[in-house]
Design a protein around this motif. Structure first.
Motif, short mmCIF file in Angstrom:
data_model
loop_
_atom_site.label_atom_id
_atom_site.label_comp_id
_atom_site.label_asym_id
_atom_site.label_seq_id
_atom_site.Cartn_x
_atom_site.Cartn_y
_atom_site.Cartn_z
N HIS A 32 0.85 -1.19 0.00
CA HIS A 32 0.00 0.00 0.00
C HIS A 32 0.88 1.24 0.00
O HIS A 32 2.06 1.16 0.32
N GLY A 33 0.29 2.36 -0.31
CA GLY A 33 1.02 3.62 -0.26
C GLY A 33 2.36 3.48 -0.92
O GLY A 33 2.55 2.68 -1.80
N GLY A 34 3.34 4.24 -0.49
CA GLY A 34 4.65 4.17 -1.12
C GLY A 34 5.60 3.30 -0.34
O GLY A 34 6.65 3.77 0.08
N GLU A 67 9.40 2.74 -8.54
CA GLU A 67 10.21 3.93 -8.78
C GLU A 67 11.51 3.72 -8.01
O GLU A 67 11.50 3.46 -6.81
N LEU A 68 12.64 3.82 -8.70
CA LEU A 68 13.94 3.58 -8.06
C LEU A 68 14.59 4.90 -7.69
O LEU A 68 14.74 5.78 -8.53
N ARG A 69 14.98 4.99 -6.44
CA ARG A 69 15.67 6.20 -6.00
C ARG A 69 16.97 5.81 -5.32
O ARG A 69 17.01 4.86 -4.54
N ARG A 70 17.99 6.58 -5.62
CA ARG A 70 19.31 6.25 -5.11
C ARG A 70 19.34 6.22 -3.59
O ARG A 70 18.84 7.13 -2.94
N ILE A 75 10.49 2.32 -4.52
CA ILE A 75 9.20 2.73 -4.00
C ILE A 75 8.14 2.05 -4.85
O ILE A 75 8.05 2.27 -6.06
N ILE A 76 7.38 1.22 -4.19
CA ILE A 76 6.39 0.43 -4.91
C ILE A 76 5.09 1.20 -5.01
O ILE A 76 4.54 1.65 -4.02
N HIS A 77 4.63 1.36 -6.24
CA HIS A 77 3.37 2.05 -6.43
C HIS A 77 2.21 1.10 -6.16
O HIS A 77 2.25 -0.05 -6.57
N PRO A 78 1.21 1.57 -5.47
CA PRO A 78 0.03 0.73 -5.27
C PRO A 78 -0.54 0.32 -6.62
O PRO A 78 -0.49 1.09 -7.58
N PHE A 79 -1.02 -0.89 -6.69
CA PHE A 79 -1.42 -1.46 -7.97
C PHE A 79 -2.90 -1.79 -7.94
O PHE A 79 -3.39 -2.44 -7.01
#
Lengths: 223, 223
Positions: A32-34, A67-70, A75-79
């Motif tokens: 859920h969420g980020g 979303e990949l951040r260094r 960060i997994i987007h809710p699907f």
DNA sequence: ACTTCCGTTATTGTATACAATCTGATTCGG
DNA sequence: CCGAATCAGATTGTATACAATAACGGAAGT
């Protein structure tokens, strides 16, 4: 012309395992969420090293799923339904164009051999075979589009969809396989070398596929 | 809504270096037939380890530029006019659709701020700024399409094209930058929220871009 | 209490090491 | 002379080690 040429094939089983595991979580609605998902976390969770996890995450990023951040993890987007619809929208965009292109230049013998395979499967009637045929058809069309880039994009989405299919197939009792009628429509249009008809048939086919994929996901989430 | 959210950004400089180097070779026409390029070879050539080379090759495979075979190295496909045309065909497919979608739902203020930026650049007239604006426009449209998957695909092609631009820019004397007229057409259509007009403007813009990219490649190869 | 600065820690990016496996050539047998 | 088996080498797939850097929390100053 070999069909396997454009499929990434099963080079790197670990990476495939991770992709599949993450996809399972997404379809389940587990995140859920980020939520953050670090490489080490994945390595522990799936019993592999960071390397395949990293490659899997890169693939999933390219598909717009994380979303990949260094130094911050993925960060997994809710699907949800909407995301599945988006995936099929892109797939449709790519495959309808490929179909249009392929229809005008596909070799007659290729279509004939596909029709033969199709009829054979129809008589035996195994769901697994039906899916294999579906994959073969989509791959052939991609290759016959004559645009290697387009074929590569289609292949990426093809493996994504195939993986989701396997996940769904393992959990539900085969809700619904690809419709034979839709395949026949596409084959007929290809044989007639009619780009517009073929494109329309493909669009309809994918619309159906999208709907049933969404249904399957909801089925999973209600259990 | 941050524009940087969907750009892979410059995480991993080594990988970018390798991608750029390989792309240079492709544009130069350095590789013929099915030349093989192993990871170790790349590591030596670019002074990095195998890891970033590997990741670069995976990206290039997804873009249909090389073929990866297990224990065999990357098979580099010869690259020519037709390939560049294919790349822009896919890009056009994606971006025209995104433009159509964005046109009906983009916020008025976003367009206005872009128009402002556009006029400012027009008066100062730097080629670099022009390209930056081009990138901003394409990225904004991708994001405003409302389809995250579509935006991710566009971002992938965007970085490819951007890298090719940089390579070309470093070798030729700035043959030709993106036309301001074309940008204006797109902006006007977006402001009017006219999907068809905007889509057509984007298609024309990319057709031009394709032609000039091909010209630039030929320019490089004749030197 | 709020903000700024700084140090610790977490996390990725890159390099290297090891294992599995494919390729290619060479040798042996016919 | 040709073909099959085999063996060494090359190459990737995966694991681990190290380095760079960004996030996070706490302390100090206002």
């Amino acid at each position: 012309m070999s069909l396997t040429a454009i499929t990434p094939a099963n080079r790197s089983a670990s990476k495939a395992k991770v992709v599949r595991g993450l996809l399972e979580g997404l379809l389940e609605g587990k995140w859920h969420g980020g939520d953050r998902f670090t490489e080490s976390l994945g390595a522990d969770a799936f019993g592999v090293s960071r390397t395949p996890v990293r490659e899997a995450l890169l693939d999933l990023q390219a598909l717009g799923l994380v979303e990949l951040r260094r130094n911050c993890g993925a960060i997994i987007h809710p699907f949800g339904e909407e995301d599945l619809r988006e995936i099929y929208a892109v797939r449709s965009l790519l495959e309808v164009e490929a179909t249009r292109l392929a229809a005008s230049q596909i070799a007659a013998e290729e279509v004939e051999s596909l029709i033969e395979a199709f009829e054979e499967i129809q008589s035996s009637g195994g769901t697994d075979l039906n899916w294999k045929f579906d994959q073969k058809l989509h791959l052939l069309i991609a290759e016959c589009s004559g645009n290697r880039r387009l074929a590569a994009e289609i292949a990426r989405y093809s493996t994504l969809v195939q993986t989701m299919r396997e996940i769904v197939g393992a959990r539900t009792h085969d809700i619904h396989s690809a419709s034979a009628d839709e395949h026949l429509e596409i084959l007929r249009a290809l044989r007639q070398r009619n780009p517009d008809t073929a494109a329309k048939a493909m669009r309809d086919h994918l619309r159906q596929a999208s709907d049933s994929a969404i249904a399957a996901m909801l089925e999973i989430r209600n259990h």
